[in-house]
Design a protein around this motif. Structure first.
Motif: not given
Length: 433
Positions: A60, A64, A67-68, A344, A347
């Motif tokens: 997970k 992220k 996605q970034d 980070s 998350v």
């Protein structure tokens, strides 16, 4: 999460110089907030020991980053075979971009063999902003910073059954001497003051490391871990003498310690039919209590920080997982910078199972008050040192039936022979280093 990290640093890590892997089309400074597609089309490989729920939560974190930045990140688990797996990959010219290592010794070896890339200035700036000097030093090899510590464990927690302590009139102690006093109150109420599970010895090394760090200090701790001073040093005697004030007191310690497993020692305090009021070990005790299914962490299963000996600074012994990079391309360094950021860790933190050494992580995100307090103790400690047995050769600090583990069992059973214990430790260290 493993109860105790003693992953073997295999001698077969004959590490050739890494083949430079440059990802085509990388551009930009590694700032993953400037352009959502900055690394679109790039693929990064990440390896670590985590599997199961830990792997799912770490993925997970990587999602992220994808996605970034637009990058693709693949995670694979090497389990307990970090040294051999990475050694084979390096010799074949295909190491991962980033690996998560549980052993500072392995990081040091990889760096000294020329296989790791030091942190870029952007990553180093992020680390300097978010981590205490102890963690920065732990990621440093020969003056260069290579590691970003992402996950940590706090092995300076003492767990107590609040129902038993409350009935006994005992309270969390302010010092080692007060600790012994409170254990006596518990013992006077009809329970053993403390249960110790030492059938294989590793919990006893953690006891020693906490006491030694407080009585000798961080510099001496580092020297002993590196065997730059002998185990016959007076500082070792001081720590053993301190331990003997508890281990040699049969009125406080539940009988049978050397035959009891660590999980059994937790059950003795938090099981259906408790026989003792207290057990020492790291934050992973909470998981054992939950698995037991009788006591409730945060309600009747509580902890306090390892008691201070004398005028010692607030000190914590622990472990953790450090991110290291094998390639110096922009995408890899961007991932390292992300892992050094509080975002980070944030998350994973709400999911449970992560204690972050990053001091800027929002502790309100921890899933319960106990996890929050453990993390705050870790990041707020004046002195932090990595588990000493994980810093030593496995023949000395990580092998059942010999070395540090076995000698501490012998000392637990006969805590009066301090010179003999020191000499046995020194002989074992000389043979192993």
């Amino acid at each position: 999460m493993s109860i105790h990290s003693h992953r073997t640093l295999t001698a077969s890590v004959s590490l050739a110089a890494v083949v430079g892997l440059t990802l085509a089309g990388c551009s930009g400074s590694g700032d993953n907030n400037d352009d959502d597609a900055e690394f679109s089309g790039e693929t990064l490989e990440v390896s670590g020991a985590w599997s199961g729920a830990e792997q799912e939560n770490f993925e997970k974190v990587l999602d992220k980053f994808e996605q970034d930045t637009g990058a693709t990140v693949n995670y694979s688990s090497f389990g307990d075979k970090a040294a051999t797996t990475l050694g084979t990959q390096i010799e074949g010219g295909s190491p991962p971009n980033v690996a998560m290592l549980a052993q500072p010794a392995l990081m040091t070896q990889l760096a000294q063999d020329g296989n790791l890339v030091p942190l870029s200035q952007d990553v180093l700036d992020e680390v300097n902003d978010n981590y205490s000097q102890s963690w920065i030093d732990l990621g440093t090899v020969d003056g260069e910073v290579y590691g970003v510590w992402f996950k940590a464990s706090n092995k300076s927690t003492v767990w107590y059954n609040a129902d038993i302590w409350g009935d006994a009139g005992a309270e969390p102690p302010e010092s080692w001497d007060d600790f012994l006093t409170q254990l006596q109150l518990v013992a006077d109420s009809g329970y053993a003051g403390i249960s110790i599970g030492a059938d294989v010895g590793w919990p006893l090394t953690d006891w020693f490391e906490n006491v030694y760090l407080q009585t000798a200090g961080g510099d001496m701790y580092d020297q002993l871990a590196a065997h730059e001073i002998p185990w016959t040093d007076p500082s070792v005697a001081t720590a053993l003498e301190t331990l003997a004030t508890l281990w040699g007191n049969s009125a406080l310690v539940e009988p049978g310690s050397a035959q009891r497993t660590f999980p059994e020692s937790v059950s003795a305090v938090f099981g259906a039919d408790p026989t003792a009021g207290t057990v020492y070990e790291g934050d992973f005790v909470a998981g054992v209590i939950k698995d037991e299914g009788v006591s409730v962490v945060g309600e009747n299963a509580l902890f306090f920080d390892f008691p201070l000996v004398g005028d010692a600074e607030t000190s914590i012994v622990g472990g953790g997982d450090v991110a290291v990079a094998f390639t110096d391309d922009a995408a890899t360094q961007a991932l390292m910078e992300y892992l050094a950021s509080p975002e980070s860790a944030e998350v994973w933190v709400p999911e449970g199972g992560l204690t972050s050494p990053n001091k800027d992580v929002d502790t309100a995100l921890y899933p319960d008050e106990t996890a929050k307090k453990i993390a705050e103790a870790l990041t707020g400690a004046e002195v932090f040192r990595f588990d000493m047995s994980d810093l030593t050769p496995s023949a000395f600090g990580g092998t059942e039936g010999q070395g540090f583990w076995q000698i501490m069992i012998q000392f637990l059973e006969n805590p009066t022979d301090i010179p003999g214990t020191q000499q046995a430790l020194e002989d074992a260290a000389v043979a192993a280093y």
